[in-house]
Design a protein around this motif. Structure first.
Motif, PDB file in Angstrom:
ATOM      1  N   GLU A 199      -0.070 -11.970   9.867  1.00  0.00           N
ATOM      2  CA  GLU A 199      -1.016 -11.518  10.884  1.00  0.00           C
ATOM      3  C   GLU A 199      -1.532 -10.104  10.576  1.00  0.00           C
ATOM      4  OE1 GLU A 199       0.582 -11.932  14.845  1.00  0.00           O
ATOM      5  OE2 GLU A 199      -1.107 -10.753  15.614  1.00  0.00           O
ATOM      6  N   ALA A 200      -0.609  -9.233  10.205  1.00  0.00           N
ATOM      7  CA  ALA A 200      -1.016  -7.856   9.888  1.00  0.00           C
ATOM      8  C   ALA A 200      -1.946  -7.832   8.674  1.00  0.00           C
ATOM      9  CB  ALA A 200       0.218  -6.993   9.643  1.00  0.00           C
ATOM     10  N   ALA A 201      -1.671  -8.713   7.714  1.00  0.00           N
ATOM     11  CA  ALA A 201      -2.521  -8.761   6.512  1.00  0.00           C
ATOM     12  C   ALA A 201      -3.941  -9.190   6.885  1.00  0.00           C
ATOM     13  CB  ALA A 201      -1.925  -9.733   5.489  1.00  0.00           C
ATOM     14  N   ILE A 202      -4.023 -10.191   7.737  1.00  0.00           N
ATOM     15  CA  ILE A 202      -5.344 -10.657   8.172  1.00  0.00           C
ATOM     16  C   ILE A 202      -6.076  -9.539   8.909  1.00  0.00           C
ATOM     17  CG2 ILE A 202      -6.541 -12.253   9.744  1.00  0.00           C
ATOM     18  CD1 ILE A 202      -4.299 -14.318   9.032  1.00  0.00           C
ATOM     19  N   ASN A 203      -5.351  -8.867   9.808  1.00  0.00           N
ATOM     20  CA  ASN A 203      -5.979  -7.761  10.542  1.00  0.00           C
ATOM     21  C   ASN A 203      -6.443  -6.661   9.601  1.00  0.00           C
ATOM     22  OD1 ASN A 203      -5.749  -8.885  13.030  1.00  0.00           O
ATOM     23  ND2 ASN A 203      -3.770  -7.939  13.496  1.00  0.00           N
ATOM     24  N   ARG A 204      -5.586  -6.303   8.663  1.00  0.00           N
ATOM     25  CA  ARG A 204      -5.930  -5.248   7.716  1.00  0.00           C
ATOM     26  C   ARG A 204      -7.228  -5.584   6.983  1.00  0.00           C
ATOM     27  NH1 ARG A 204      -2.594  -1.789   5.101  1.00  0.00           N
ATOM     28  NH2 ARG A 204      -1.803  -1.611   7.201  1.00  0.00           N
ATOM     29  N   LEU A 205      -7.322  -6.809   6.488  1.00  0.00           N
ATOM     30  CA  LEU A 205      -8.491  -7.182   5.683  1.00  0.00           C
ATOM     31  C   LEU A 205      -9.750  -7.322   6.532  1.00  0.00           C
ATOM     32  CD1 LEU A 205      -6.779  -9.766   3.349  1.00  0.00           C
ATOM     33  CD2 LEU A 205      -7.735  -7.564   2.667  1.00  0.00           C
ATOM     34  N   THR A 206      -9.612  -7.891   7.701  1.00  0.00           N
ATOM     35  CA  THR A 206     -10.823  -8.109   8.504  1.00  0.00           C
ATOM     36  C   THR A 206     -11.294  -6.797   9.128  1.00  0.00           C
ATOM     37  OG1 THR A 206      -9.449  -8.843  10.343  1.00  0.00           O
ATOM     38  CG2 THR A 206     -10.413 -10.556   8.979  1.00  0.00           C
ATOM     39  N   GLN A 207     -10.365  -5.903   9.432  1.00  0.00           N
ATOM     40  CA  GLN A 207     -10.799  -4.627   9.996  1.00  0.00           C
ATOM     41  C   GLN A 207     -11.410  -3.719   8.931  1.00  0.00           C
ATOM     42  OE1 GLN A 207      -7.355  -3.435  12.208  1.00  0.00           O
ATOM     43  NE2 GLN A 207      -7.773  -5.105  13.632  1.00  0.00           N
ATOM     44  N   ALA A 208     -10.785  -3.697   7.760  1.00  0.00           N
ATOM     45  CA  ALA A 208     -11.326  -2.864   6.675  1.00  0.00           C
ATOM     46  C   ALA A 208     -12.689  -3.400   6.252  1.00  0.00           C
ATOM     47  CB  ALA A 208     -10.375  -2.847   5.496  1.00  0.00           C
ATOM     48  N   GLY A 209     -12.823  -4.737   6.304  1.00  0.00           N
ATOM     49  CA  GLY A 209     -14.001  -5.382   5.746  1.00  0.00           C
ATOM     50  C   GLY A 209     -15.254  -5.094   6.513  1.00  0.00           C
TER      51      GLY A 209
END
Ligand code: ATP
Ligand code: MG
Length: 442
Positions: free
Chosen positions: A432-442
Motif C-alpha cells: 500500500e505504501a509503495a502504491i501511495n509513494r508512486l502515485t503521489q510522486a507521479g
C-alpha cells in the motif's frame, strides 16, 4: 501494459553496426528497426518516447502562439522552381515522377509550400503576426546516414514558419521561438545551448542552433560556463511582450555566449580558464530569420497600414524529434541502459514480478498493476516467464524511472521494493505504501 502482450523485441547481443551508445541502446531495447539505409521503423517502445517528445514540442509551440497544421511529404517541383531551389538543392533531394510524368519530390523542408499556403489566403497586415508549424516526416538523401536516427535520411521535423510585416515583427517572432525552444528542451531534462550560427548565403544576423552537450556530437561549442545554468523562462512568460522576450534573448546571447568561432575570438581569451566550456554537442534545433527571400520570389505580399504592398518577413524554426530521442539517451544513460527523464519516459513505472506463476507474487503484482493503471501512471508489468535476472536487466535497459520489485521473500511480509533507476536507491515498503509513494510522486 503487460509485457507478455507488448511488442518489445530486446536484443541480447550488442549490434555491431552501432557506433555510439544511443544507437546501441535504441536497437537493444527494441525502440527502432532499420528498414533500409537511414530509414527506420519506430517500434512501440520508441514510438511511446517519440510521442512524449512531440507532445512537449507541441505544447510549447502552442503556448508561444504558433498554430499547427499538416502539410504533405510529397511536393510538386513547380513550387521549388519558383523559389529557385529546385536546381540549387542538389542530391540531398529525393526526386520522383508521378504517372503523368510530373516532377515531384519528397520534401526536405517546407519553406516553399508554406509560402504558397500563406499567399493563397493572407492579403493584409491585419492577419499578422502568424506562425504556422507542423510535425512531419522529411527526407534528405544524406551522403552518410549514421548513428541510427541521429542522422537518418527519413526523419521527423517540427518546422514552424513565421510571417510578419517588417523586421521588427520578425525579430519578435524569432524571440518567441527562441524562448519556446529554451523551455522545450528544458522540459525534456536537457540543457540546450543556443549557439550563434552561420546564416550562409542568405545573410542576416539571426540564426541559432540549439546544441546539447555530448562527446559524440558533431558540433563544437565554446562558451562561458555560466551559459550551462542560466535560468529557463517560466511557463507564464508573456509571449506578446516583445520587451520581456528581448531580455531573454539578450541574456542568452550576451558577450560570452556560444558560437562555433568563439575559440578564435578574443571573447574566449577573456574568459578565465576555469570558466571556459569547450565541448562537443548535438544540434537538436535550428532557428533562422531570413527576411523576404521566399516572399519576394513567390509573391507573398500583404497590404500594410500605409496601403502599400509589402513582401512579408519570414523565419523558419526546426526541431528534430527523431534526433532528440537519441540525443537524450547520449545525455542520460549508464552501463546498464537508458535513464529516461520523467517527462518523456515510455512508462511511468515497471513492475518486476520476480517469480511469475507464484500465487503470492502474481497477486501482489496484479494489484499494484491495477492501482498504478487506475492512477494513470501507465505502468509496464513484466509478467513474462523470464528469469528474475533477465527481468532486472530489461528494466534497467529500457530506463523506466521507477521499478517495483515483487519477490517471494518480501511479498511474504506484505512488502515490495521500489528502485529508482537513476540513483539506484532502493526502499522496502508495504504494498500500500509503495502504491501511495508512486502515485503521489507521479
Ligand atoms: P545537420 O547540420 O545536422 O545536417 P541541418 O542544419 O541540415 O542539420 P536543419 O535544416 O537546420 O538541419 O533542420 C532542423 C533540425 O532537423 C535539425 O536541427 C535537426 O534536429 C533535424 N535534422 C536535420 N537533419 C537531420 C537528419 N538527417 N536526421 C535527423 N534529424 C535531422
Ligand atoms: Mg541546421
Amino acid at each position: 501494459m503487460r509485457l507478455s502482450r507488448f511488442f518489445m523485441p530486446i536484443l541480447k547481443e550488442n549490434p555491431k553496426e552501432a557506433e555510439i551508445v544511443s544507437h546501441r541502446l535504441m536497437l537493444r531495447s527494441g525502440m527502432v528497426r532499420q528498414q533500409s539505409a537511414g530509414i527506420y521503423t519506430w517500434l512501440p517502445l520508441g514510438k511511446r518516447v517519440l510521442d512524449k517528445v512531440n507532445a512537449i514540442i507541441r505544447e510549447e509551440q502552442n503556448r508561444s502562439g504558433a498554430v499547427e497544421l499538416l502539410m504533405p511529404t510529397l511536393q510538386s517541383a513547380e513550387l521549388w522552381q519558383e523559389s529557385g531551389r529546385y536546381d540549387a538543392y542538389g542530391k540531398e533531394m529525393l526526386r520522383i515522377k508521378d504517372r503523368q510524368d510530373r516532377p515531384m519530390l519528397y520534401g526536405p523542408t517546407n519553406e516553399e509550400m508554406i509560402t504558397d499556403v500563406f499567399r493563397s489566403f493572407i492579403k493584409s497586415y491585419r492577419n499578422l503576426p502568424l506562425n504556422l508549424y507542423h510535425i512531419q516526416l522529411k527526407f534528405r538523401d544524406e551522403i552518410r546516414p549514421r548513428f541510427g536516427t541521429m542522422r537518418s535520411r527519413e526523419f521527423l521535423m517540427k518546422d514552424a514558419y513565421s510571417f510578419d510585416l517588417d523586421r521588427e515583427g520578425a525579430v519578435h517572432a524569432y524571440n518567441r521561438m527562441f524562448t519556446a525552444y529554451l523551455r522545450t528542451f528544458s522540459r525534456m531534462g536537457l540543457r540546450a545551448i543556443p549557439m550563434r550560427a552561420d546564416t550562409g548565403p542568405i545573410g542576416g544576423d539571426l540564426s541559432h542552433e540549439f546544441i546539447i552537450l555530448a562527446d559524440t556530437g558533431e558540433s563544437e561549442v565554446f562558451c562561458h560556463k555560466d551559459f550551462l545554468d542560466f535560468p529557463i523562462p517560466a511557463e507564464d512568460i508573456d509571449f506578446n511582450d516583445a520587451g520581456a522576450l528581448r531580455e531573454v534573448f539578450d541574456k542568452w546571447t550576451s558577450r560570452y555566449a556560444a558560437t562555433s568561432e568563439m575559440h578564435d575570438e578574443s571573447a574566449f581569451e577573456a574568459v578565465a580558464d576555469t570558466d571556459r566550456v569547450a565541448a562537443r554537442g548535438i544540434e537538436v534545433g535550428h532557428i533562422f530569420y531570413f527576411g523576404t527571400k521566399y516572399s519576394e520570389a513567390m509573391g507573398a505580399k500583404v497590404q500594410g497600414p500605409d496601403g502599400k504592398e509589402h513582401a512579408v518577413h519570414m523565419g523558419s524554426y526546426g526541431i528534430g524529434p527523431t534526433r532528440l530521442v537519441p540525443a537524450i539517451i547520449e545525455a542520460s544513460h549508464d552501463e546498464n541502459g537508458i535513464i529516461w527523464p520523467d517527462a518523456i519516459a515510455p512508462f511511468g513505472a515497471v513492475i518486476v514480478n520476480m517469480k511469475s506463476g507464484d500465487a503470492a507474487c502474481d497477486e501482489a503484482s496484479e494489484s499494484i498493476y491495477r492501482a498504478l493503471s487506475k492512477a494513470d501512471l501507465d505502468p509496464l508489468y513484466d509478467d513474462t516467464d523470464d528469469r528474475a535476472g533477465t527481468k532486472f536487466a530489461t528494466a534497467d535497459l529500457i530506463g523506466v524511472p521507477k521499478q517495483v520489485v515483487v519477490g517471494p521473500r518480501s511479498v511474504a511480509n506484505g512488502e515490495v521494493e521500489i528502485k529508482d533507476r537513476k540513483t539506484g536507491a532502493r526502499e522496502t515498503l508495504t504494498i500500500e505504501a509503495a502504491i501511495n509513494r508512486l502515485t503521489q510522486a507521479g
